[in-house]
Design an enzyme around this catalytic site. Sequence first.
Site, PDB file in Angstrom:
ATOM      1  N   LYS A 160      44.069  45.513  43.481  1.00  8.69           N
ATOM      2  CA  LYS A 160      42.675  45.642  43.032  1.00  8.69           C
ATOM      3  C   LYS A 160      41.730  45.292  44.181  1.00  8.69           C
ATOM      4  O   LYS A 160      41.953  44.329  44.912  1.00  8.69           O
ATOM      5  CB  LYS A 160      42.438  44.702  41.832  1.00  8.69           C
ATOM      6  CG  LYS A 160      41.102  44.922  41.127  1.00  8.69           C
ATOM      7  CD  LYS A 160      40.988  44.017  39.893  1.00  8.69           C
ATOM      8  CE  LYS A 160      39.678  44.216  39.148  1.00  8.69           C
ATOM      9  NZ  LYS A 160      39.559  43.295  37.998  1.00  8.69           N
TER      10      LYS A 160
ATOM     11  N   SER B  17      37.866  45.533  33.761  1.00  6.27           N
ATOM     12  CA  SER B  17      37.422  46.099  35.015  1.00  6.27           C
ATOM     13  C   SER B  17      38.540  46.680  35.886  1.00  6.27           C
ATOM     14  O   SER B  17      38.289  47.487  36.758  1.00  6.27           O
ATOM     15  CB  SER B  17      36.715  45.014  35.832  1.00  6.27           C
ATOM     16  OG  SER B  17      37.637  43.982  36.172  1.00  6.27           O
TER      17      SER B  17
ATOM     18  N   SER C  23      40.143  41.770  31.856  1.00  3.60           N
ATOM     19  CA  SER C  23      40.182  42.870  32.825  1.00  3.60           C
ATOM     20  C   SER C  23      41.564  43.291  33.297  1.00  3.60           C
ATOM     21  O   SER C  23      41.706  44.313  33.953  1.00  3.60           O
ATOM     22  CB  SER C  23      39.333  42.511  34.043  1.00  3.60           C
ATOM     23  OG  SER C  23      37.974  42.577  33.714  1.00  3.60           O
TER      24      SER C  23
END
Lengths: 506, 500
Positions: free
Chosen positions: A81, A156, A180
């Site tokens: 990420k 997210s 997330s």
Amino acid sequence: MSDVTRLTAAELAEKIHTRELTAEQVTQAHLDRIGAVDDFVHTFLHVDTEGALAAARAVDAELDEGRAPRSPLAGVPLALKDVLTTDGVPTTCGSRILEGWVPPYDATVTRRLREAGVVILGKTNMDEFAMGSSTENSAFGPTHNPWDHARVPGGSGGGSSASLAAFEAPLAIGTDTGGSIRQPGAVTGTVGVKPTYGGVSRYGLVAFSSSLDQAGPCARTVLDAALLHEVIGGHDPMDSTSIDAPLPPIVEAARRGASADLSGVRVGVVSEFAGEGYQAGVQRSFEAAVDVLRSLGAEVVEVSCPHFVYALPAYYLINPSECSSNLARFDAMRYGLRVGESGDSSAEDVMRATREAGFGAEVKRRIMLGTFALSSGYYDAYYGQAQKVRTLVTRDFDAAFDKADVLVSPTTPTTAFKIGERVDDPMAMYRADLCTVPANLAGNAAISVPSGLSDEDGLPVGLQVMAPALADDRLYRVGAAYEVARDRASGGSLVYRVPELRESGA
Amino acid sequence: MTTMVETMDYDEVVERFDPVLGLEVHVELSTATKMFCGCATTFGAEPNTQVCPTCLGLPGSLPVMNGAAVESAIRIGLALNCQIAPWCRFARKNYFYPDMPKNFQTSQYDEPIAFDGWMDLELPDGETVRVGIERAHMEEDTGKSLHVGGATGRIHGASHSLLDYNRAGVPLIEIVTKPIEGVGARAPEVARAYVTALRDLLRALDVSDVRMDQGSLRCDANVSLRERGVSEFGTRTETKNVNSLRSVERAVRYEMTRQAAVLAGGGEVVQETRHFHEADGSTSPGRVKETAEDYRYFPEPDLVPIAPSEEWIERLRGTLPEKPAERRKRIQQDWQLSDLELRDLLNAGAVEVIASTVDAGATPDEARSWWVSYLAQQANTRGVELAELPISPAQVARVIALVNSGELTNSLAKQVVDGVLAGEGDPDDVVAARGLAVVSDDSALNAAVDEALAAQPDVADKIRGGKVQAAGAIVGAVMKATNNQADAKRVRELILERCS
Ligand SMILES: [Zn+2]
């Protein structure tokens, strides 16, 4: 799609370590897959082709010399990420304000991955600074759900979870502030774990809400997640909030769980997580999952956590408050975007113009909310009250864990929603985190495991399992047992039912 | 700008008004590393060479508390007779400023590590005043801005600014007094005595360089006046960064006379930050803020609470230096001083520097003679306290050692001290750079002696004729020829040998 990209991380590791495949072949296969489908799903913000191949060759060289693999995952590719710093590789957090920033240092998670010989393919798309539940808040465009191109992959960390469902990577790292990791896992039919707060170092994780943020593993199977968790977890002196204790035996728990025997395990169903706002298909999938757990020998009890209904509002005071402070450093003075510089502009003018231009609407909304909530005269009513709720939520968990070893709920109230559907309704967007935020507020561990497809729309549903802080191993035992039973009943892993993706240029 | 400000005659001020003081002192700790990272804290390094992701506030970086700084904070608290908090936290003080990398300062807010203490001061006439200590808390320093192109060095009017983050994250302790009341006309003197006593205490604790000139000890003086007999406080002003002990006294005195004139004229004192001007001893208003600052404090989530154990605190209590009064008694005995001699040394601010010089290896007499004569002259010329001279007791002790070993003469030693004061480095650096070592090579000296004798044949004859006292002229010539680098006693011996 090559067969290599269909394999689990554990299978890939075995083939690489026995030299049936080289790490370079495996990496190349995934890079090829990214090249073929990423225009369609847009899970990556940056693909580090050269770095990945070099890392893979280094692993191959060691194995060819007859040395033992550096870790059980040496040579296996991974999608990182874009909120974790990578020395020499861009890190944007999905924001214009960091466009072009190349960190001079590795996050501890990044460093541990490299040291373990895990091959970092690139950086995945995300809601700007991890604020969002759909990945639509990325400054670089949304990620599409591999199950349905018109739908969001959650957020997210939509990029990380979608990269698994798109078979662009067998492993990914996410970060979970309010869900997330778990919510994208649920809506993409993959596994996502939010470890106990302090279980994985936050050093180099660009902070959104420091007291809630936690990095964790994403994978297509529970065992793969466990293997990854053991690589990244454990005490780090660079993070004062890191827990100075050995990790619980996670991989062992996942292997033990695979025997699909949960006798003696008490499973608590949180009664607050049902009813209005829950999609019927999600609810039915959850009830079926509870039946499966019971059939594996678990004792199912109902528990009540009365303060969980206040968790979401408290969460939406604490995270903007911390965010308003954490994001103050993006001021154009030292790195990142700088706009508004002219002969007579002051530093303040440049800061103002840069922040105006560099942050997206959701980030600005949270900065303003948090600035307000921390203001003198409002602090006690907002931030102070939210901290009290946090204590009450923690007590609810403590009481529930007296009655049950783990708690279960749907991971998120609905299946993947359509891109654009909730962008003008922040409250609807925030409700995606309803079931996930309590674990962040209390700092305990939670996993989302696919529980099948919703019968009304054919989209993946997630089962959330929550465990007390420091008892992450319970997630893996219960998660692995459930996974085995589910696959047995449905004739194979759910994720292979993802539709063929449109390939470009192939 | 300052000439237009009216002030009241000081005697009239203290007749009509009662001053109340509050002193905030920031002390930079002399820990090897910064408050929350492993960077060095050396003063004067090249800009931005002592920085890392954490003290630059790079995205993703995290603070880790410096245990040595916490230890210093607790020792300072104990030495100030404070309570030590059994549990306390850091907070974030949020505001935007380019020299603050995170745009928040990690500081203690409502949970200071030390609180509710006191310190006794002795004024020059021997009177003792007890000053209450409100709190001592930990925080991190900011970077430094250098504003280029403006007339005043301030940000206003500058064309651009340069930022040096070497100081960002250096550990600071802020020590805040309780309101100091009832000292009347002696307020300026008390302010100075407080900062002096605090500086001496911190030096004895060995926790800071306490150099006001380098900013490792910085004082903000809060002053307010109220009519005599009134109990509530008047409106205060805060005069920032007063950079010497003398300035502390002058700033307080000036603010008293300025505020008195405002009040006597029927005006109101504006609550504001003011700047002190060294040149004329006045103060002027700082930047006017349109709105009150709201720092939006909240507990720092990246750090864990500090909970010092009882045993740790007691162990640290055991490391405290002697109390100043006891120390003085002991010094008086050790150095064999009369009461009057001791008082003179105290008033000259010489006791602590002499003691430190003795600790560094000199005898009390040697140390005393340097500090009360040559160095006292230098301090006087510069208008600073002895301790503010840019020479350390250890450096003075080294000079004394060089004299004792015959490597320097007394006059060379003074040149070495001048070099140190001029910032040329340690005594040995100055000796090497200026080439000041004693010429102890007899053949070189003999050559110089022969030359001098040849140049003054009549004097040479007198010496040969038994007028030994005439040798002085030749000694002088030789010393001149060797740039005073010869040992005059040895030169004299050589002259007499040559002429016998
Ligand atoms: Zn540093």
